[in-house]
Write an enzyme that holds these catalytic residues in place. Structure first.
Site, short mmCIF file in Angstrom:
data_model
loop_
_atom_site.label_atom_id
_atom_site.label_comp_id
_atom_site.label_asym_id
_atom_site.label_seq_id
_atom_site.Cartn_x
_atom_site.Cartn_y
_atom_site.Cartn_z
CB CYS A 55 4.33 -24.41 27.84
SG CYS A 55 4.63 -25.98 28.66
CD GLU A 57 1.79 -21.77 30.78
OE1 GLU A 57 1.94 -22.41 29.71
OE2 GLU A 57 1.39 -22.31 31.83
N1 THU Z 1 0.98 -27.24 28.83
C1 THU Z 1 1.01 -25.89 28.67
O1 THU Z 1 1.04 -25.39 27.54
N2 THU Z 1 1.00 -25.13 29.78
C2 THU Z 1 0.86 -25.59 31.05
O2 THU Z 1 0.83 -24.80 31.98
C3 THU Z 1 0.76 -27.03 31.28
C4 THU Z 1 1.01 -27.89 30.12
C5 THU Z 1 0.95 -28.09 27.62
C6 THU Z 1 2.20 -28.82 27.28
C7 THU Z 1 1.65 -29.98 26.47
O3 THU Z 1 1.49 -29.54 25.11
C8 THU Z 1 0.27 -30.23 27.04
O4 THU Z 1 -0.06 -29.05 27.76
C9 THU Z 1 0.20 -31.43 27.94
O5 THU Z 1 1.17 -31.39 28.92
#
Ligand code: THU
Length: 133
Positions: A55, A57
């Site tokens: 992710c 974050e």
């Molecule tokens: N994702 C994030 O990077 N941060 C979030 O807060 C929610 C989800 C990403 C993970 C994945 O690569 C994509 O978004 C879809 O879930």
């Protein structure tokens, strides 16, 4: 406050543009402001082996740690959605590790800009953290 937030949002936007999300097509950018006033970007980095993706974050927090920051004072999350893109459960816990009671999580949209801020306590009530060990 606003100028500082604008700087964080612009930085998170740059990370959003660089996100690697060919599988979900859901780009996310993030930017952390640490206790020294330094900012650290992250974006989601997906992987053909899906669970190996990370992710935005997570990346931003890892960059903060690698660069010597230890406290998340503010963190921006930016994506493109009609809904609020709040951090996933695992990322709420990751923020928890390095937050204080005043830490703000700012939710933004690439088209609509700033939307809403939360204290981590609102996103992760009754949480477990370093003081519990
Ligand atoms: N994702 C994030 O990077 N941060 C979030 O807060 C929610 C989800 C990403 C993970 C994945 O690569 C994509 O978004 C879809 O879930």
């Amino acid at each position: 406050m606003r100028t500082n937030l604008d700087r964080l949002i612009n930085s998170a936007k740059e990370a959003y543009q660089r996100a690697y999300a060919p599988y979900s097509n859901f780009k996310v950018g993030s930017c952390v402001l640490d206790e020294n006033g330094n900012i650290h970007n992250g974006c989601n980095v997906e992987n053909a082996a899906y669970p190996s993706g990370s992710c935005a974050e997570e990346q931003a927090i890892g960059t903060m740690i690698a660069n010597g920051g230890r406290v998340i004072k503010e963190i921006v999350v930016i994506g493109k959605s009609d809904e609020l893109i709040t951090p996933c459960g695992a990322c709420r816990q990751r923020i928890r590790e390095f937050c204080d009671k005043d830490t703000l999580v700012h939710i933004c949209d690439i088209d609509r800009g700033y939307l809403k801020s939360f204290h981590l306590q609102e996103l992760l009530p009754c949480s477990f953290g370093p003081e519990n060990l």
